[in-house]
Design an enzyme around this catalytic site. Sequence first.
Site, PDB file in Angstrom:
ATOM      1  N   ASP A 193      56.134 -74.723 -23.015  1.00 44.25           N
ATOM      2  CA  ASP A 193      55.747 -73.724 -22.067  1.00 44.25           C
ATOM      3  C   ASP A 193      56.795 -73.619 -21.046  1.00 44.25           C
ATOM      4  O   ASP A 193      56.572 -73.825 -19.769  1.00 44.25           O
ATOM      5  CB  ASP A 193      54.410 -74.078 -21.425  1.00 44.25           C
ATOM      6  CG  ASP A 193      53.809 -72.814 -20.563  1.00 44.25           C
ATOM      7  OD1 ASP A 193      54.395 -71.744 -20.570  1.00 44.25           O
ATOM      8  OD2 ASP A 193      52.734 -72.991 -19.942  1.00 44.25           O
ATOM      9  N   LYS A 208      61.607 -69.421 -21.762  1.00 43.50           N
ATOM     10  CA  LYS A 208      61.211 -68.725 -22.948  1.00 43.50           C
ATOM     11  C   LYS A 208      62.589 -68.833 -23.757  1.00 43.50           C
ATOM     12  O   LYS A 208      62.430 -68.848 -25.052  1.00 43.50           O
ATOM     13  CB  LYS A 208      60.679 -67.570 -22.699  1.00 43.50           C
ATOM     14  CG  LYS A 208      59.832 -67.279 -22.013  1.00 43.50           C
ATOM     15  CD  LYS A 208      58.528 -68.196 -22.186  1.00 43.50           C
ATOM     16  CE  LYS A 208      57.465 -68.325 -20.785  1.00 43.50           C
ATOM     17  NZ  LYS A 208      56.981 -69.342 -21.051  1.00 43.50           N
ATOM     18  N   ASP A 255      53.423 -71.257 -26.068  1.00 43.06           N
ATOM     19  CA  ASP A 255      52.861 -70.311 -25.306  1.00 43.06           C
ATOM     20  C   ASP A 255      53.759 -69.232 -24.894  1.00 43.06           C
ATOM     21  O   ASP A 255      54.943 -69.306 -24.981  1.00 43.06           O
ATOM     22  CB  ASP A 255      52.249 -70.838 -24.072  1.00 43.06           C
ATOM     23  CG  ASP A 255      51.299 -70.184 -23.171  1.00 43.06           C
ATOM     24  OD1 ASP A 255      50.691 -69.188 -23.828  1.00 43.06           O
ATOM     25  OD2 ASP A 255      51.082 -70.014 -21.830  1.00 43.06           O
ATOM     26  N   ASN A 256      53.011 -68.183 -24.532  1.00 43.42           N
ATOM     27  CA  ASN A 256      53.971 -66.834 -23.847  1.00 43.42           C
ATOM     28  C   ASN A 256      55.073 -66.395 -25.177  1.00 43.42           C
ATOM     29  O   ASN A 256      55.984 -66.039 -24.846  1.00 43.42           O
ATOM     30  CB  ASN A 256      54.767 -66.966 -22.604  1.00 43.42           C
ATOM     31  CG  ASN A 256      53.430 -67.556 -21.767  1.00 43.42           C
ATOM     32  OD1 ASN A 256      53.545 -68.623 -21.235  1.00 43.42           O
ATOM     33  ND2 ASN A 256      52.707 -66.593 -21.465  1.00 43.42           N
ATOM     34  N   GLU A 291      47.619 -64.850 -19.246  1.00 37.79           N
ATOM     35  CA  GLU A 291      46.751 -65.563 -18.371  1.00 37.79           C
ATOM     36  C   GLU A 291      46.279 -64.694 -16.986  1.00 37.79           C
ATOM     37  O   GLU A 291      47.214 -64.262 -16.627  1.00 37.79           O
ATOM     38  CB  GLU A 291      47.134 -66.804 -18.066  1.00 37.79           C
ATOM     39  CG  GLU A 291      48.793 -66.864 -17.487  1.00 37.79           C
ATOM     40  CD  GLU A 291      49.761 -66.963 -18.626  1.00 37.79           C
ATOM     41  OE1 GLU A 291      49.329 -66.759 -19.583  1.00 37.79           O
ATOM     42  OE2 GLU A 291      50.963 -67.052 -18.383  1.00 37.79           O
TER      43      GLU A 291
END
Lengths: 259, 979
Positions: free
Chosen positions: A183, A186, A211-212, A241
């Site tokens: 996380d 990116k 994540d993401n 989120e």
Amino acid sequence: MVSPAIALAFIPLLLTIIIRCRYYFVLFYRAVLVRIWKDCVTGLSREERAYQYVLTHATPGDPDSILDAFDVWCSKVEFISNIGPKKGKILDRLLMEQSPLTVLELGAHCGYSTVRIARSLPLGARLYSLEMDARNAVIAEKIIRLAGFDDDTVELIVNPSDEVIPLLRSDYGLERLDFVFMDHWKKCYLPDLQMLEGSGLLGKGSMIVADNVLFPGAPKFLRYIRKSGLYEWKVHRATLEYSKGIRDGMAELVYQGIK
Amino acid sequence: MGTSAYTKEYFCLRGTSTYARGYLAVQLVDVGLELEGNEEEEEDERERHRGRRRDGDREKKKRGNGRRRRSSRGERGEEELQTRVEKRERGRMKKGRRDPEAKGREREEEEEEEEERPEIKSCKTAKTRKNIKNENARKMEEEEEERNAKKKKKHGSAKREREEDRSKCTVKEKAREGRRRKHKRVETSSEPETSEEDDLKEETEEREVRPESLSPEELEMLKEAVEEKKKLVQGLRGKPWPMKKKLVTLRESQEFVEKYEGALGKGKGRKLYAYKVMMSKKWMKFQRDFENFKTACIPWEMKIKEIESHFGSSVASYFIFLRWMYGINMILFCLTFGLVMVPEALMGRPYGTIPRKTVPRAEAPSAMDFAVLWDFGGYAQYSVLFYGYYNNQRAIGWLKFRMPLSYFLVGVGTVAYSYMVVIRTMARNANESGVGDDNSFNFSWKIFTSWDYLIGNPETADNKFASITTSFKEAILEEQESRKDDNIHLTRFLRVLANFLVLCCLAGSGYLIYFVVRRSQKFALEGLETHTWWERNEVNMVMSLLGMFCPMLFDVISALENYHPRVALQWQLGRIFALFLGNLYTFIIALMDEINLKREEEKIIKFNITTWEASLYNATGSENSTAPPVTFHPADVPRGPCWETMVGQEFVRLIISDTMTTYITLLIGDFLRAVLVRFLNYCWCWDLEAGFPSYSEFDVSGNVLGLIFNQGMIWMGAFYAPCLPALNVLRLHVSMYLQCWAVMCCNVPQERVFKASGSNNFYMAMLLVILFLSTLPAIYTIVTIPPSFDCGPFSGKKRMFDVIQETLESDFPAWFSKVFSYASNPGLVLPFILLMVLAIYYLQSTSKSYKEANVDLKKKLQTQNEENKRKNKLAALKAQTDLEEARAATQTAERQKNINASLQRQHAEEEEDLGSSQRKNGRPPPSVRHQDGRPPATRAPVPRTLHPDTHRSLGYLPGGGFPQQREPRMHRVPSLQRH
């Protein structure tokens, strides 16, 4: 000169764009404008403000209450891109199923996800948490200790991920990673994944959760795992989120090794 | 070939677990009874079963057997390589074994032979190949052979051995395997080598003679085998096998048939046969090619199929519609081009001879400017493209072509043809979709029909998969929520709200257009030259922009309603339809105003012209009466405004601007966006492709409506601008390619891919409405407004349709016009119309009653089905109870009989257990049941006959004898409870 009637004809377009992108506008307001404003007013960083709130609203030694306080702050007061309660539940489930003994977390930020992972670990498991930013790491350390996890359970490493991963085997004596949670930046998903593969820390059945992957998104990462064939993977679709309308996903990869 | 292998196979082939369980139970009892099974008895039993099985599903078995046998033979083959002698012995053994065995076995042998033949053949072909390869080696060998001629005696025996096919094959195989070895040996020791070399030679000779050497029985067998293979290929599709097996079987049998079909028949007949086979194959290939050719001839078929495979049938339906539209426009274009434009251009008076065919002096300097031409003024206006250019000369050229009549009839004909085609297509579509889907089997429909089999793209397939899943979830939720309708109010409210918002939107856009049109009229009165380009093109711009942006807003609003995408598409279509219609009619009303203005102007000009002519006459007359009349250049003659050309120009401009907007939207909205998303993604802070702007989806509804309204405008304007169909053909052609390209390159499949089978008629219905609405104003102008006095084919007439009367009077015999005048008498026309109305009413009511009858029949069928089902169930229940009673009776009798023989009692209980297990499984296995149903006296030997198999299979089970003995007791308890 353009006549006003032609300008009026653009109103539907404007309305469409506003309605379509309302969530993004809200997110922009909460994550950027409010943050800049508060930074100027209070003179503290966002993470410090969050820490203050958690300190005053949560029970020390109780991870759940700390997480709740974080959630409240992030959804009501300001915005920090933690993993959030909804995707957090998926993460909890995966951890329960996997019950890993060695966990690596890339990007602790201010400790929310660290606490989340640490509370669902089995006995005797150890979590290595990486954070690049020293100021955030200080906050994260405080939060982790506030939640009652000691040095044996959670080890916070303040260094960028691309420096730490090659050293994991030599300096930290790791043989195998059962679970990796990504996380951080990116852009670093793909290089870090490749570095993990190269280090040989991933064994058959090791799980990697990123994540993401849809928003802000890691397209190269997704393209890589689609192509590489080393993983069994799927993307858990969810929303971003603390926001309803923006779609996001969490990639779950299980390392299969070279067949 | 051990018996254990057979038993194993047999046991496996018993199939279902019920059988297995039943046998287990029987076998458990018999464990102690017969440990040493009689080999022969076992064999017999096996053969019997085999025969039975083969009768039932022989083909299926054959494949299985064949494969197994082949594999076993493969193993054998390797052994055969070792020594030929062993092989011969084997053959003898086989023969020996064949004798005692029954007929079923023989058949198996036959099959074996068939299986073996290809092997032989392949051996041979391999052989020849090798022969060629080894040419050099052989020469050397031959030399050596000559040297060792005396050794040949030995080979005589070997040759004799070779008479048998199988041994031949062995030799070849051996040769093939040991090729490398042989090469080495050639150099070292020639002795064994030469013998083999001989073999090879003989082999090749024999191969050529072979088909003739086949005995008639063998030929028969071969023929049968080929027939069987053919049958297998034909029925392959219906076999419940996995695809892989089917493919393998298909390929193998096709190869077999190909190889041996030619070998059938002898001498001349054989050649003829081979020729026939070859021709039939050629013919089939030609047919296939012809089919491909036919598909290739359908324009854009491959393109559309490709799009369909990527985007699902809803997007493809748009392209199919576009193609259909293209076809219609092609015909309209042919009509106008062939019957109006070309005759006028070829046979009419050339440009510059009369005023209406000349650019006026005032416009002449700028007539060739691009801006003017782009606006369809200047030379474009004074050409065959527009109404005003045509002369009112009754017949032109040496053909005496009736130009005005032709013009009028083509105008009427295009509309009539369009009506006909649209209605016919609608009727056909209605027939196709006449079955309709019931809502009674919602989930079954979803399960069995929701997949779109035309999808060929993994991404689209993913989307389709996801959409089916979600639709299932939604359907389940709907089913759940249909009982508690607390949510329905919210949904209703949202739907009403959405419609209200859409109405607001429509009203706003209508007002805006009205406002703009009023303003433009004001500008027109003031004179267009004083205003900017923007202000002059305001109406078109605003209409295009609204037509572009309002659908987007509708789309956003429709997200509130939460309809199924198919329903949502129809709503969206309806809304955009309303919007476009409003725009179009505002435009037409504005045009009517303009026509009225022009006609006022015309009156003034007419008056002016008469005064001008009078003054001209006076001037010439006063000066010198003998002077020749002054001839004016046609460009200088004053002329009227010619409202028809104006209308045509307006429509052409509208079409052009509409086309431009469409293409520009395509390029900016789709292509530029795609490029930006693609390449900005490398340096952007979030994922543009998966996240917010993403790639655009193909907007089916907007495109369809654009097409339909475009067509409406063509229908409306075609009378005043004969060039419109040509323009439209061009536009459709370009947009076909452009949109195909844009879809494939810049769009992504819709998130909810859905089938759009039913919406085709929806498009057609809209097209019909538009056709009607667009012919209304055209007919209105033709019927009510008198044509301009100095331009167009009808100039000088009071009404445009007077041309028909004129033709009737002058070109037809008198009686025809009389008849026509009678026929057109209202006294005759009105009853006729009445009759037609009555006929329509009658047909409609009958069709309605038919429909009702259909529904009734359907209901009847359903109830009958249910009844049958219930009856069957009852019958089955009754039979079961009867059976149970009978069994209970026999059981009690047997108990009384053999009260002391504990072993036999155990037997009986086992039997009963077996029966109950069968009953539990619903479908009792016939063979076991048959044995079960026998009287108790004969029951004792039955397990014995079954025993050897089951007993053997026991060896494969884990666990020894003790637990098996205990098991029956465990079984007994439930069976007792059931009774």
